[in-house]
Every structure is written in structure tokens, then in C-alpha cells.
Design an enzyme around this catalytic site. Sequence first.
Site, PDB file in Angstrom:
ATOM      1  N   CYS A  14       0.932  -1.452  -0.020  1.00 55.85           N
ATOM      2  CA  CYS A  14       0.019   0.181   0.010  1.00 55.85           C
ATOM      3  C   CYS A  14       0.677   1.197   0.152  1.00 55.85           C
ATOM      4  O   CYS A  14       1.976   0.989   0.025  1.00 55.85           O
ATOM      5  CB  CYS A  14      -0.962   0.261   1.180  1.00 55.85           C
ATOM      6  SG  CYS A  14      -0.234   0.156   2.846  1.00 55.85           S
ATOM      7  N   HIS A  76       2.923   2.062  10.527  1.00 56.12           N
ATOM      8  CA  HIS A  76       1.842   1.573  11.597  1.00 56.12           C
ATOM      9  C   HIS A  76       1.455   2.800  12.440  1.00 56.12           C
ATOM     10  O   HIS A  76       0.647   2.996  13.158  1.00 56.12           O
ATOM     11  CB  HIS A  76       2.305   0.472  12.462  1.00 56.12           C
ATOM     12  CG  HIS A  76       2.536  -0.867  11.439  1.00 56.12           C
ATOM     13  ND1 HIS A  76       3.630  -1.059  10.968  1.00 56.12           N
ATOM     14  CD2 HIS A  76       1.725  -1.916  10.972  1.00 56.12           C
ATOM     15  CE1 HIS A  76       3.611  -2.230  10.124  1.00 56.12           C
ATOM     16  NE2 HIS A  76       2.388  -2.661  10.388  1.00 56.12           N
ATOM     17  N   GLU A 135      -0.456  -0.786  15.121  1.00 60.03           N
ATOM     18  CA  GLU A 135      -1.011   0.487  14.981  1.00 60.03           C
ATOM     19  C   GLU A 135      -2.121   0.835  15.780  1.00 60.03           C
ATOM     20  O   GLU A 135      -2.423   1.932  16.539  1.00 60.03           O
ATOM     21  CB  GLU A 135      -1.974   0.107  13.513  1.00 60.03           C
ATOM     22  CG  GLU A 135      -2.790   1.282  13.331  1.00 60.03           C
ATOM     23  CD  GLU A 135      -3.918   1.134  12.163  1.00 60.03           C
ATOM     24  OE1 GLU A 135      -4.794   1.691  12.278  1.00 60.03           O
ATOM     25  OE2 GLU A 135      -3.528   0.627  11.091  1.00 60.03           O
ATOM     26  N   THR A 171      -7.135   0.802  10.803  1.00 63.34           N
ATOM     27  CA  THR A 171      -7.403   1.109   9.272  1.00 63.34           C
ATOM     28  C   THR A 171      -7.278  -0.195   8.494  1.00 63.34           C
ATOM     29  O   THR A 171      -8.052  -0.031   7.291  1.00 63.34           O
ATOM     30  CB  THR A 171      -6.315   2.037   9.007  1.00 63.34           C
ATOM     31  OG1 THR A 171      -4.988   1.313   8.924  1.00 63.34           O
ATOM     32  CG2 THR A 171      -6.188   3.399   9.777  1.00 63.34           C
ATOM     33  N   CYS A 202      -9.265   2.309   6.061  1.00 64.17           N
ATOM     34  CA  CYS A 202      -8.314   2.656   4.893  1.00 64.17           C
ATOM     35  C   CYS A 202      -9.129   1.980   3.452  1.00 64.17           C
ATOM     36  O   CYS A 202      -9.205   0.799   3.358  1.00 64.17           O
ATOM     37  CB  CYS A 202      -7.191   2.312   4.696  1.00 64.17           C
ATOM     38  SG  CYS A 202      -5.893   2.649   3.377  1.00 64.17           S
ATOM     39  N   SER A 231      -1.473  -9.157   9.582  1.00 64.18           N
ATOM     40  CA  SER A 231      -3.193  -9.092   9.839  1.00 64.18           C
ATOM     41  C   SER A 231      -3.719  -8.959   8.533  1.00 64.18           C
ATOM     42  O   SER A 231      -4.877  -9.716   8.367  1.00 64.18           O
ATOM     43  CB  SER A 231      -3.530  -8.159  10.806  1.00 64.18           C
ATOM     44  OG  SER A 231      -2.602  -8.451  11.878  1.00 64.18           O
ATOM     45  N   SER A 274       1.432  -5.817   2.561  1.00 58.15           N
ATOM     46  CA  SER A 274       2.829  -6.057   2.987  1.00 58.15           C
ATOM     47  C   SER A 274       3.576  -6.967   2.130  1.00 58.15           C
ATOM     48  O   SER A 274       4.685  -7.373   2.503  1.00 58.15           O
ATOM     49  CB  SER A 274       2.888  -6.508   4.614  1.00 58.15           C
ATOM     50  OG  SER A 274       2.125  -7.792   4.440  1.00 58.15           O
TER      51      SER A 274
END
Length: 297
Positions: A14, A76, A135, A171, A202, A231, A274
Site C-alpha cells: 500500500c 503503523h 497500529e 485502518t 483505509c 494481519s 505487506s
Amino acid sequence: MVPNIEIDSQSGFCHGVVTAIGKAEEELERSGRLYCLGDIVHNSDEVERLRKKGLITITHEQLKDLHNVKVLLRAHGEPPSTYELAHKNNIEIIDATCPVVLRLQKRIKESYETRPNTGNKYPQIVIYGKHGHAEVNGLVGQTDGNAIVVQDLSEIDKIDFNKDIELYSQTTKSLEGYSEIIGTIQKRKATDTVFHSYDTICRQVANRVNHLKEFAANHDLILFVSGIKSSNGKVLYSQCKSINPDTILLSNADELEKNWLEGKKNIGICGATSTPRWLMEEIKHKCLTYYTDSNEL
């Protein structure tokens, strides 16, 4: 016959991760060494690539012993205490906190500091997120550790439904799961309480779900590439699996097994936010090598 092997065009890093890695590589080009607080991305292969360039991953405990160095804060985000420690130890922060996360941190902090006390009844700040996630730790830190973290519906009773509630989300959580949390709170809250929910998920991540479902449906086999710590990877993998049962999770090309490809005419390769593009390219290359070296597939 060599099958069609397609890498999903929307999979991979991202914007927040791209920015963090870009900042790390710029500093490594200049100095050859940089500390990073936690894995820069939840992908061990990418972490190892950057380690070879001079990136040193440290824990929060190790940060306490550092002085007069540069430390990268990954996408994060971090709680205020991290910045305070860095200032105390004369550490120069290279801040790569994702703008989406940064806005959410500021929003929660403002909400916490300005929340009204009506009859000695402060609103509860609730965060829908994964316990211990970097995060989420950063978000909870904006409330002096007082926010309530709810990972899923099984933890909904941590909320006092007789008090006002302000709900936020990590997010990268799913829109579907967040909607379930909102619906349950609305049903269970006392009639004289106020409930506000804020959509802080997000869209760059959330919008991948429907696209990946379509991608999964259009291939015989899905190779979903993700680090075990991601995650987001777990969420997106499960979405692919729900559409195409012939979806296999793997971390890198070394885990690819030849027998998975037998009889497949249309193979799709995709991954988490990721997952680096180069890793998906390596897996595609290894798939093609199997077909080149053998006529059995």
C-alpha cells in the site's frame, strides 16, 4: 502446456508501506545504517532484503538504550511515549507513519481530550482492532492507555452499554466486521446513551476485498503470498479462500510445491498490502520453471 499465470495488478504494498521503504532506502543510501522500530513491514523476506542494506530492526526495549542515532518509525505509527523517549535520548526520528493512520491518531487524541463529562460519565473510546498490533498500540497511546480494544464480537461485553460510546477502527480491519460491531452496539446500548461510530478504515485496503474475490473466482488456483505476521494478509487470504477453495497461502518461492500446479490452466498470484511485488514475481518465475523443466504438469 504452459498455463496462464497472472499476478494481480492491485496486490502488493500500500502507499504507506511504499513510503516507509522509500525513506529507509534513501537514508541507507546516505549512511549505510538505520534503525527501525519493529519490522518495517510484516514480511520477513522484505525485512531481510533491507537488513542486508543496513537496516537494523529494534524493539521498544532496545530503543531505550539508544542515543544520538536515527530511527525510522514505520507506517503503523507510534504512541506519544515513543516520541518523548526519542527526544530524551537525542534520537532523530524519520517518521514514516501512514497519513491515514496519522489522521486517525489525531482524531482519537482530540476526541479523548475534548470528550464531555456529563454527570461523571465520560464517553468510552472503543477501538475495533487486533490486540498488540503496532497500529492499535499507537491508537491506544493517544488516550493514555484508556481506550477499550475490541478484536471481534466475542469481546463486545468489554463495553459498558450504559455509557456513551465513541467507536473507531484500526485502518486495516474489514468493513464487514466493523459493521457487525456497529450493529451490535446499536442494539445493546441503553436508550439514554449517545453512540458515535467513525469509519476510519483505509479504502485502499478495504477496496481490495471485492477485487480479490473477483480475481480468485477467475482462476483455477490462487497462490496467496503473505508473511505470517501480516494481519491484512490473514484477512485477504480468507476472503480469497471463501471464493476459491483452491487457494494456497505461502510466504515465498521456497514453499511452492510442484504438485499444486498439476492440471491447472489458469493460475493467479496475489498478496497482502505487506507483500513485495518482487516476491510474487519470484513465485511466478518458479512456476514457469516447473513447466519448462517438466512435461508432466
